[in-house]
Enzyme design. Structure first.
Site, PDB file in Angstrom:
ATOM      1  N   SER A 209       0.842  -1.203   0.000  1.00 52.84           N
ATOM      2  CA  SER A 209       0.000   0.000   0.000  1.00 52.84           C
ATOM      3  C   SER A 209       0.875   1.250   0.000  1.00 52.84           C
ATOM      4  O   SER A 209       0.574   2.233  -0.658  1.00 52.84           O
ATOM      5  CB  SER A 209      -0.932  -0.001   1.209  1.00 52.84           C
ATOM      6  OG  SER A 209      -0.182   0.099   2.402  1.00 52.84           O
ATOM      7  N   ARG A 213       0.446   3.487  -3.225  1.00 49.64           N
ATOM      8  CA  ARG A 213      -0.243   4.759  -3.003  1.00 49.64           C
ATOM      9  C   ARG A 213       0.505   5.891  -3.697  1.00 49.64           C
ATOM     10  O   ARG A 213      -0.072   6.679  -4.446  1.00 49.64           O
ATOM     11  CB  ARG A 213      -0.342   5.057  -1.513  1.00 49.64           C
ATOM     12  CG  ARG A 213      -0.971   6.415  -1.229  1.00 49.64           C
ATOM     13  CD  ARG A 213      -1.010   6.743   0.237  1.00 49.64           C
ATOM     14  NE  ARG A 213      -1.739   5.745   1.009  1.00 49.64           N
ATOM     15  CZ  ARG A 213      -1.162   4.847   1.800  1.00 49.64           C
ATOM     16  NH1 ARG A 213       0.143   4.840   1.954  1.00 49.64           N
ATOM     17  NH2 ARG A 213      -1.877   3.969   2.451  1.00 49.64           N
ATOM     18  N   ASN A 217      -0.938   7.812  -7.093  1.00 46.41           N
ATOM     19  CA  ASN A 217      -1.184   9.258  -7.106  1.00 46.41           C
ATOM     20  C   ASN A 217      -0.367   9.961  -8.165  1.00 46.41           C
ATOM     21  O   ASN A 217      -0.877  10.810  -8.899  1.00 46.41           O
ATOM     22  CB  ASN A 217      -0.863   9.852  -5.739  1.00 46.41           C
ATOM     23  CG  ASN A 217      -2.039   9.738  -4.803  1.00 46.41           C
ATOM     24  OD1 ASN A 217      -2.984  10.504  -4.911  1.00 46.41           O
ATOM     25  ND2 ASN A 217      -1.995   8.767  -3.917  1.00 46.41           N
TER      26      ASN A 217
END
Lengths: 279, 156
Positions: A209, A213, A217
């Site tokens: 994660s 992440r 993004n």
């Protein structure tokens, strides 16, 4: 736009292709000339652009802060020294808030992550066509200048953090770490496999994660910049509209790149703090 | 978007930068900041101390000034007293001296008067004799009449 008469799809794909150097099963070692080439190379290939840009940015970070550190004195700080000390103070207070163990590595690690990831994200604000166009003049056809839009880069950092997590878990907790993995939610021997499965999934989810992440993004942000850039070839009115869109998105993106760098740093500190906590 | 060796390349790069930061950047900067913090704290302490010292010195100076003023007043008073005393003494001295001079002068005058009287006496005797001689146109036995004239003169 590199190549002149591409379709929009080709243009986008071109922008999302790294400069890959690797061992092609048919052509041997060399640069990939297409996405297919790169895929054929499999694992034994490196993204030269990602690595060089990230290393270059890391060197810039080290150089800037080393210069500040060398000049560091008890006199009145000036210029960049002020800035460096401000960042250090900020990192230090953040680390002290969430990390309560004693480890000399955590704060420098957090500083490196924050500034380095920020610099890598910052490359996103450079107009998407500028650097690839300049490189295409030099004969290099693929260039992705934002290292944090490469999952290898973000997952590489996340994996390094994961290794540290495992190392400190074993070092601090020893057998307690095994117990945590096997006897945690349900404290009964019959539940050991269930516990182990759940805990290992939970453990593995952390680095993935963490890396995905940041990647997600930045990749999404980069993609929007590329999509906006396609408007420039669609006529004057759309081009002007695209210019405004790009400006708006770039301004908003300043927030995102800082936030993502901060999140990556804070989560790293939190994960390592959890690795240090002995129950 | 393939996962490949870049992953490990990035891990190594990351490790190198973290090591560099830990070795050369973080300790130097945090130490300098810590030292500066202490220095500033010391400086503030010193300023406080100096302020207190200043206050103390000011009160001491005021006290000393007051004392000096009192001393000066005392000295002036003493001097005045002394001056009056001296004047008084001088007056006394002058009076005594004047008295003495007056007495001396008196004595001298008396002496002069006496002397003049003696002289006059002598001369009166001679004058009387000469007068008598003239009146009588004869010689008077000076020695015989001397006693009479002397007696006359003594009565003067």
């Amino acid at each position: 736009m590199a190549g002149g008469n591409q379709t929009t799809t080709e243009y986008i794909q071109h922008h999302l292709q790294n400069l890959v150097f690797g061992n092609h099963p048919e052509h041997g070692w060399g640069f990939a000339h297409s996405a297919q080439d790169a895929a054929d190379m499999g694992f034994w290939a490196i993204h030269l652009d990602s690595l060089l840009w990230s290393a270059g940015l890391g060197v810039i970070f080290c150089w800037l802060f080393y210069r500040a550190a060398r000049k560091a004195s008890t006199e009145v700080p000036t210029g960049f020294q002020n800035f460096a000390e401000w960042i250090i103070e900020f990192i230090d207070s953040t680390v002290k808030d969430s990390f309560h163990g004693r480890n000399k590595m955590i704060a420098p690690l957090a500083l490196t992550i924050f500034v380095w990831v920020f610099l890598m994200n910052l490359m996103d604000l450079i107009p998407v066509d500028l650097v690839p166009w300049a490189f295409s003049l030099l004969g290099v056809h693929y260039q992705k200048i934002v290292p944090s839009t490469d999952p290898n880069v973000t997952l590489g950092m996340a994996l390094a953090v994961f290794i540290l997590m495992l190392y400190y878990s074993f070092k601090i907790k020893g057998v307690g770490f095994i117990k945590e993995l096997t006897l945690h939610p349900f404290n009964h021997w019959a539940f050991i496999p269930v516990n182990l499965f759940m805990e290992v999934v939970g453990l593995l989810a952390k680095p993935f994660s963490l890396g995905l992440r940041l990647f997600g993004n930045m990749y999404a942000g980069e993609m929007i910049f590329i999509l906006i850039a396609t408007m420039y070839s669609a006529g004057l009115i759309l081009g002007i509209f695209g210019g405004f869109l790009q400006m708006g998105w770039a301004i908003f993106h300043i927030l995102i790149i800082t936030l993502q760098a901060f999140i990556f740093m804070v989560l790293t500190v939190v994960y390592l703090s959890m690795a240090h906590e002995d129950h | 978007m393939n996962i490949n060796l870049t992953l490990f390349g990035q891990m190594v790069t990351f490790a190198v930068f973290v090591w560099f930061c830990m070795k050369f950047v973080w300790p130097a900067l945090t130490n300098a900041m810590e030292e500066r913090k202490n220095k500033i704290a010391d400086g503030l302490d010193a300023a406080d101390r100096a302020m207190r010292d200043l206050e103390l010195a000011q009160t001491r100076a005021t006290d000393q000034l007051k004392e000096a003023k009192q001393e000066a007043a005392r000295l002036v008073e003493q001097a005045n007293k002394r001056a009056n005393q001296i004047i008084e003494e001088a007056k006394n001295l002058a009076r005594v001296e004047g008295e003495r001079l007056k007495l001396a002068a008196k004595a001298e005058i008396e002496q002069d008067v006496n002397r003049a009287r003696e002289e006059l006496r002598g001369k009166v005797a001679a004058l009387a004799l000469a007068g008598a001689e003239k009146i009588l146109e004869s010689t008077i036995d000076e020695s015989a009449n001397r006693a009479i004239v002397d007696k006359l003169a003594a009565q003067l």
